[in-house]
Scaffold this motif. Structure first.
Motif, PDB file in Angstrom:
ATOM      1  N   ARG A 168      11.794  33.161  19.739  1.00  0.00           N
ATOM      2  CA  ARG A 168      13.166  32.754  20.031  1.00  0.00           C
ATOM      3  C   ARG A 168      13.913  32.401  18.747  1.00  0.00           C
ATOM      4  O   ARG A 168      15.115  32.419  18.688  1.00  0.00           O
ATOM      5  N   HIS A 197       8.705  44.874  32.187  1.00  0.00           N
ATOM      6  CA  HIS A 197       9.393  44.306  33.353  1.00  0.00           C
ATOM      7  C   HIS A 197      10.906  44.279  33.153  1.00  0.00           C
ATOM      8  O   HIS A 197      11.574  43.305  33.501  1.00  0.00           O
ATOM      9  N   GLY A 198      11.453  45.317  32.520  1.00  0.00           N
ATOM     10  CA  GLY A 198      12.887  45.431  32.332  1.00  0.00           C
ATOM     11  C   GLY A 198      13.453  44.642  31.160  1.00  0.00           C
ATOM     12  O   GLY A 198      14.652  44.607  30.951  1.00  0.00           O
ATOM     13  N   THR A 199      12.581  44.000  30.376  1.00  0.00           N
ATOM     14  CA  THR A 199      13.026  43.208  29.231  1.00  0.00           C
ATOM     15  C   THR A 199      12.524  43.858  27.955  1.00  0.00           C
ATOM     16  O   THR A 199      11.365  44.261  27.875  1.00  0.00           O
ATOM     17  N   VAL A 200      13.381  43.956  26.934  1.00  0.00           N
ATOM     18  CA  VAL A 200      12.965  44.518  25.655  1.00  0.00           C
ATOM     19  C   VAL A 200      12.055  43.519  24.963  1.00  0.00           C
ATOM     20  O   VAL A 200      12.408  42.353  24.774  1.00  0.00           O
ATOM     21  N   VAL A 201      10.838  43.978  24.609  1.00  0.00           N
ATOM     22  CA  VAL A 201       9.858  43.076  23.998  1.00  0.00           C
ATOM     23  C   VAL A 201       9.527  43.442  22.558  1.00  0.00           C
ATOM     24  O   VAL A 201       8.858  42.693  21.870  1.00  0.00           O
ATOM     25  N   SER A 261       9.477  38.482  20.775  1.00  0.00           N
ATOM     26  CA  SER A 261       9.158  37.360  21.645  1.00  0.00           C
ATOM     27  C   SER A 261       9.527  36.022  21.018  1.00  0.00           C
ATOM     28  O   SER A 261       9.637  35.033  21.720  1.00  0.00           O
ATOM     29  N   THR A 299       9.717  48.084  26.457  1.00  0.00           N
ATOM     30  CA  THR A 299      10.164  47.187  27.517  1.00  0.00           C
ATOM     31  C   THR A 299       8.990  46.799  28.393  1.00  0.00           C
ATOM     32  O   THR A 299       8.042  47.573  28.578  1.00  0.00           O
TER      33      THR A 299
END
Length: 114
Positions: A71, A55-59, A69, A53
């Motif tokens: 889309r 900044h709180g986002t799963v990367v 990353s 993660t």
């Protein structure tokens, strides 16, 4: 009060049914819970997919090496590439130039025997 004994065959069937129920609960509920508990207690990072993660986002995932990353997913067989016909499948109809309607008539017309 007279107690009648069950026939031996019926007692064996009831014992088998009890064992079926016991082992169904043990192997269908108990074992999966035990394995899940051990995995969560000892290997929680791997059992949950080792997600990375930022900044709180799963990367991404550390174990799979997959980057989240993008889309859009990339196609598995390439974009628009012609793939060879798999073995055992029909290649499809022949081109229009070789169909009987467009083929030149034979030079000697012999009747076909039936």
């Amino acid at each position: 009060m007279v107690r009648t004994a069950l026939p031996i065959v019926l007692r064996h069937h009831l014992a088998a049914l009890r064992m079926l129920l016991v082992f169904t609960v043990l192997t269908g509920i108990g074992y999966p819970l035990l394995v899940t508990g051990i995995a969560q207690a000892g290997l929680a990072d791997r059992a949950n997919g080792s997600l990375l993660t930022a900044h709180g986002t799963v990367v991404g995932s550390r174990l799979l090496g997959q980057d989240f990353s993008l889309r859009q997913r990339t196609p598995a067989r390439g974009g628009g590439a012609r793939c060879p016909t798999p073995a055992g499948s029909s290649p499809g109809p022949p081109p229009a130039a070789t169909t009987p309607a467009t083929r030149a008539p034979p030079t000697s017309a012999r009747p076909t025997p039936y």
